[in-house]
Design a protein around this motif. Structure first.
Motif, PDB file in Angstrom:
ATOM      1  N   VAL A 126       0.858  -1.197   0.000  1.00 21.64           N
ATOM      2  CA  VAL A 126       0.000   0.000   0.000  1.00 21.64           C
ATOM      3  C   VAL A 126       0.883   1.231   0.000  1.00 21.64           C
ATOM      4  N   GLY A 127       0.322   2.347  -0.418  1.00 18.71           N
ATOM      5  CA  GLY A 127       1.059   3.596  -0.378  1.00 18.71           C
ATOM      6  C   GLY A 127       1.178   4.082   1.053  1.00 18.71           C
ATOM      7  N   ILE A 128       2.390   4.406   1.487  1.00 15.58           N
ATOM      8  CA  ILE A 128       2.628   4.909   2.835  1.00 15.58           C
ATOM      9  C   ILE A 128       3.351   6.241   2.723  1.00 15.58           C
ATOM     10  N   VAL A 129       2.915   7.183   3.547  1.00 15.44           N
ATOM     11  CA  VAL A 129       3.497   8.523   3.493  1.00 15.44           C
ATOM     12  C   VAL A 129       3.597   9.098   4.903  1.00 15.44           C
ATOM     13  N   LEU A 130       4.655   9.852   5.153  1.00 17.28           N
ATOM     14  CA  LEU A 130       4.810  10.613   6.382  1.00 17.28           C
ATOM     15  C   LEU A 130       4.607  12.069   6.018  1.00 17.28           C
ATOM     16  N   SER A 131       3.684  12.705   6.734  1.00 20.00           N
ATOM     17  CA  SER A 131       3.361  14.089   6.474  1.00 20.00           C
ATOM     18  C   SER A 131       3.643  14.915   7.715  1.00 20.00           C
ATOM     19  N   GLU A 132       4.144  16.124   7.513  1.00 20.24           N
ATOM     20  CA  GLU A 132       4.309  17.091   8.596  1.00 20.24           C
ATOM     21  C   GLU A 132       3.542  18.338   8.196  1.00 20.24           C
ATOM     22  N   ASP A 133       2.513  18.661   8.968  1.00 20.56           N
ATOM     23  CA  ASP A 133       1.670  19.826   8.675  1.00 20.56           C
ATOM     24  C   ASP A 133       1.211  19.852   7.221  1.00 20.56           C
ATOM     25  N   ARG A 134       0.715  18.699   6.762  1.00 16.30           N
ATOM     26  CA  ARG A 134       0.140  18.506   5.423  1.00 16.30           C
ATOM     27  C   ARG A 134       1.161  18.596   4.285  1.00 16.30           C
ATOM     28  N   VAL A 135       2.431  18.483   4.614  1.00 16.62           N
ATOM     29  CA  VAL A 135       3.492  18.484   3.606  1.00 16.62           C
ATOM     30  C   VAL A 135       4.115  17.093   3.606  1.00 16.62           C
ATOM     31  N   ILE A 136       4.310  16.537   2.416  1.00 11.48           N
ATOM     32  CA  ILE A 136       4.868  15.197   2.268  1.00 11.48           C
ATOM     33  C   ILE A 136       6.358  15.225   2.573  1.00 11.48           C
ATOM     34  N   ARG A 137       6.764  14.486   3.611  1.00  9.34           N
ATOM     35  CA  ARG A 137       8.170  14.444   4.006  1.00  9.34           C
ATOM     36  C   ARG A 137       8.860  13.160   3.562  1.00  9.34           C
ATOM     37  N   GLY A 153       1.182   8.410  -9.549  1.00  9.90           N
ATOM     38  CA  GLY A 153       1.749   8.674 -10.869  1.00  9.90           C
ATOM     39  C   GLY A 153       2.838   9.729 -10.905  1.00  9.90           C
ATOM     40  N   TYR A 154       3.492   9.941  -9.795  1.00  6.21           N
ATOM     41  CA  TYR A 154       4.571  10.927  -9.722  1.00  6.21           C
ATOM     42  C   TYR A 154       5.877  10.230  -9.370  1.00  6.21           C
ATOM     43  N   PRO A 155       7.013  10.791  -9.807  1.00  6.92           N
ATOM     44  CA  PRO A 155       8.282  10.315  -9.256  1.00  6.92           C
ATOM     45  C   PRO A 155       8.321  10.705  -7.771  1.00  6.92           C
ATOM     46  N   ARG A 156       8.895   9.879  -6.955  1.00 10.94           N
ATOM     47  CA  ARG A 156       8.941  10.161  -5.520  1.00 10.94           C
ATOM     48  C   ARG A 156       9.516  11.549  -5.245  1.00 10.94           C
ATOM     49  N   ALA A 157      10.569  11.911  -5.922  1.00 11.34           N
ATOM     50  CA  ALA A 157      11.216  13.207  -5.691  1.00 11.34           C
ATOM     51  C   ALA A 157      10.269  14.380  -5.953  1.00 11.34           C
ATOM     52  N   ALA A 158       9.316  14.203  -6.874  1.00 11.51           N
ATOM     53  CA  ALA A 158       8.367  15.280  -7.188  1.00 11.51           C
ATOM     54  C   ALA A 158       7.333  15.473  -6.081  1.00 11.51           C
ATOM     55  N   LEU A 159       7.174  14.495  -5.201  1.00 12.20           N
ATOM     56  CA  LEU A 159       6.193  14.577  -4.114  1.00 12.20           C
ATOM     57  C   LEU A 159       6.792  15.155  -2.833  1.00 12.20           C
ATOM     58  N   LEU A 160       8.050  14.878  -2.590  1.00  8.94           N
ATOM     59  CA  LEU A 160       8.686  15.287  -1.338  1.00  8.94           C
ATOM     60  C   LEU A 160       8.721  16.809  -1.222  1.00  8.94           C
ATOM     61  N   GLY A 161       8.244  17.294  -0.077  1.00 10.63           N
ATOM     62  CA  GLY A 161       8.206  18.737   0.170  1.00 10.63           C
ATOM     63  C   GLY A 161       6.956  19.422  -0.358  1.00 10.63           C
TER      64      GLY A 161
END
Length: 189
Positions: free
Chosen positions: A23-34, A45-53
């Motif tokens: 499954v997709g797992i994400v850590l978020s800090e104040d609604r920002v993908i960390r 559908g994004y490269p991981r680097a495009a999601l971070l921050g």
């Protein structure tokens, strides 16, 4: 004689499990993908680097959808540190995706400061794509266990308007009640 796997540290094993999770797992800090795993990036559908921050706003069908949904789980996170629902998000291509969403806060006093979330797809994008924005709103409310009156109050509409949308959804998906509707949507994929 078979060879055993080379010794791997517990930290490395944890990182491997995180990245290989189904499954997709994400850590978020104040609604920002960390941080996010490979499956999360693949699902959207994004490269991981495009999601971070980036803000989670980019993953919702519209800014209005983000504004409407973003605080729904805040009270449950404060009270129980967990929250779960079903929601429609947006793939990089623009196509909607229906997810089972789960969240666990690591900071109950400030629930959105640090949250671990999982996203598991429930239905094909085509099924979600056939829904109008109002139908999505009503299904989101139903998936959270809200009554028509509660959904109406949340959306600033009359309960009769919500009942009309519910009736249209039942007919569209050829089911008899809201439970069957949610089950049908979750099994379309």
């Amino acid at each position: 004689m078979s060879q055993s796997a080379p010794e791997i540290s517990d930290q490395t094993l944890s990182l491997l499990a995180f990245d290989a999770a189904p499954v997709g797992i994400v850590l978020s800090e104040d609604r920002v993908i960390r941080a996010c795993n490979a499956r999360f990036a693949e699902l959207f559908g994004y490269p991981r680097a495009a999601l971070l921050g980036e803000s989670f706003r980019m993953l919702y069908p519209s800014g209005g959808d983000f504004d409407r949904v973003r605080d729904i789980g805040l009270e449950p996170l404060k009270q129980a540190a967990t929250y779960s629902d079903e929601r429609i998000m947006r793939h990089a291509s623009g196509k909607p995706i229906w997810f089972r969403f789960r969240a666990q806060t690591l900071t109950p006093d400030a629930p959105l400061s640090r949250v671990v979330m999982s996203f598991a797809p429930l239905a094909r994008a085509e099924a979600a794509q056939s829904l109008t924005p109002r139908e999505r709103d009503v299904i989101s409310g139903l998936s959270r266990g809200l009554t028509s009156k509660e959904i109406a109050r949340e959306l600033g509409l009359s309960p009769r308007s919500i009942e009309d949308v519910r009736a249209r959804l039942l007919k569209k998906f050829e089911v008899r009640n809201a439970s069957a509707l949610l089950a049908r949507l979750s099994h379309l994929g």
